[in-house]
Design a protein around this motif. Sequence first.
Motif, short mmCIF file in Angstrom:
data_model
loop_
_atom_site.label_atom_id
_atom_site.label_comp_id
_atom_site.label_asym_id
_atom_site.label_seq_id
_atom_site.Cartn_x
_atom_site.Cartn_y
_atom_site.Cartn_z
N LYS A 67 -32.01 16.90 25.19
CA LYS A 67 -30.87 15.88 25.31
C LYS A 67 -31.25 14.77 24.18
O LYS A 67 -30.33 14.28 23.54
CB LYS A 67 -31.08 15.17 26.75
N ARG A 68 -32.47 14.45 23.95
CA ARG A 68 -32.95 13.35 22.84
C ARG A 68 -32.39 13.62 21.66
O ARG A 68 -31.79 12.98 20.96
CB ARG A 68 -34.48 13.11 22.92
N ARG A 69 -32.50 15.15 21.29
CA ARG A 69 -32.33 15.51 20.01
C ARG A 69 -30.87 15.83 19.79
O ARG A 69 -30.14 15.32 18.88
CB ARG A 69 -32.88 17.26 19.65
N VAL A 70 -30.13 16.17 20.87
CA VAL A 70 -28.40 16.08 20.90
C VAL A 70 -27.95 14.82 20.66
O VAL A 70 -27.21 14.42 19.71
CB VAL A 70 -28.07 16.68 22.23
N ALA A 71 -28.48 13.66 21.47
CA ALA A 71 -28.37 12.06 21.33
C ALA A 71 -28.37 11.84 19.72
O ALA A 71 -27.39 11.34 18.84
CB ALA A 71 -28.87 11.42 22.13
N ALA A 72 -29.23 12.43 19.18
CA ALA A 72 -29.59 11.94 17.81
C ALA A 72 -28.57 12.60 16.85
O ALA A 72 -28.39 11.85 15.99
CB ALA A 72 -31.21 12.13 17.35
N LEU A 73 -28.60 13.69 16.98
CA LEU A 73 -27.44 14.49 16.37
C LEU A 73 -26.09 13.89 16.42
O LEU A 73 -25.01 13.73 15.43
CB LEU A 73 -27.38 16.05 16.71
N GLU A 74 -25.68 13.44 17.67
CA GLU A 74 -24.53 13.06 17.84
C GLU A 74 -24.41 11.42 17.09
O GLU A 74 -23.14 11.60 16.75
CB GLU A 74 -24.26 12.75 19.24
N ALA A 75 -25.39 10.82 17.11
CA ALA A 75 -25.36 9.61 16.43
C ALA A 75 -25.15 9.87 14.82
O ALA A 75 -24.59 9.11 14.27
CB ALA A 75 -26.73 8.82 16.76
N GLU A 76 -25.78 10.74 14.44
CA GLU A 76 -25.80 11.15 13.10
C GLU A 76 -24.21 11.49 12.63
O GLU A 76 -23.76 11.22 11.55
CB GLU A 76 -26.83 12.28 12.76
N VAL A 77 -23.70 12.50 13.54
CA VAL A 77 -22.15 12.92 13.18
C VAL A 77 -21.38 11.56 13.24
O VAL A 77 -20.47 11.62 12.52
CB VAL A 77 -21.70 13.83 14.37
N ALA A 78 -21.71 10.65 14.21
CA ALA A 78 -20.80 9.29 14.11
C ALA A 78 -21.07 8.76 13.01
O ALA A 78 -20.07 8.35 12.33
CB ALA A 78 -21.15 8.67 15.42
N ALA A 79 -22.04 8.79 12.42
CA ALA A 79 -22.26 7.80 11.41
C ALA A 79 -21.42 8.48 10.21
O ALA A 79 -20.85 7.89 9.29
CB ALA A 79 -23.84 7.77 10.85
N LEU A 80 -21.78 9.88 10.10
CA LEU A 80 -21.05 10.46 9.05
C LEU A 80 -19.41 10.37 9.01
O LEU A 80 -18.84 10.16 7.94
CB LEU A 80 -21.47 12.06 9.05
N ASN A 81 -19.02 10.30 10.26
CA ASN A 81 -17.68 10.20 10.60
C ASN A 81 -17.10 8.89 10.01
O ASN A 81 -16.24 8.92 9.49
CB ASN A 81 -17.13 10.63 11.99
N SER A 82 -17.73 7.90 10.18
CA SER A 82 -17.69 6.52 9.87
C SER A 82 -17.65 6.28 8.59
O SER A 82 -16.77 5.78 8.04
CB SER A 82 -18.73 5.70 10.62
N ILE A 83 -18.86 7.07 7.63
CA ILE A 83 -18.70 7.23 6.39
C ILE A 83 -17.57 7.83 5.70
O ILE A 83 -16.94 7.33 4.86
CB ILE A 83 -20.21 8.08 5.83
N ASN A 84 -17.11 9.12 6.28
CA ASN A 84 -16.01 9.73 5.84
C ASN A 84 -14.68 8.92 6.05
O ASN A 84 -13.88 8.82 5.20
CB ASN A 84 -15.74 10.93 6.55
#
Length: 125
Positions: A67-84
């Motif tokens: 769950k911790r790793r999924v949350a970290a990956l979700e945060a990373e995806v959100a950051a990448l989406n924001s950059i895009n």
Amino acid sequence: MPQVTITIAGQTYRVACAEGEEGHLEGLAASYDARIEEMRAAFGEIGDLRLHVMAAIAQADELHETKRRVAALEAEVAALNSINASRDERLERIESRLAEGVQMAAKRIEDLARSLNGAGQGATG
């Protein structure tokens, strides 16, 4: 409601489950049973209850880490989406400025063509 028979640590249990979940439940039980056997191999015969508790805690720890790793990956995806999204906005602004530049150049070319046409007509006329 369907029921499946599962075996954990040598004990057989009859468990009800939702329609279509039989295989999933059997897989979960097999995973838990394997964990108990791992614990038994590592620690010997320390009592079934203790083995069950240790196996449950080990699986809960894995779930927590997942769950911790999924949350970290979700945060990373959100950051990448924001950059895009930011990149897309910049690209739209650049394209808009480029379109304005092309329109201004086209207008200048038209004005120059008119002035050249006018100059040419005045010389022949």
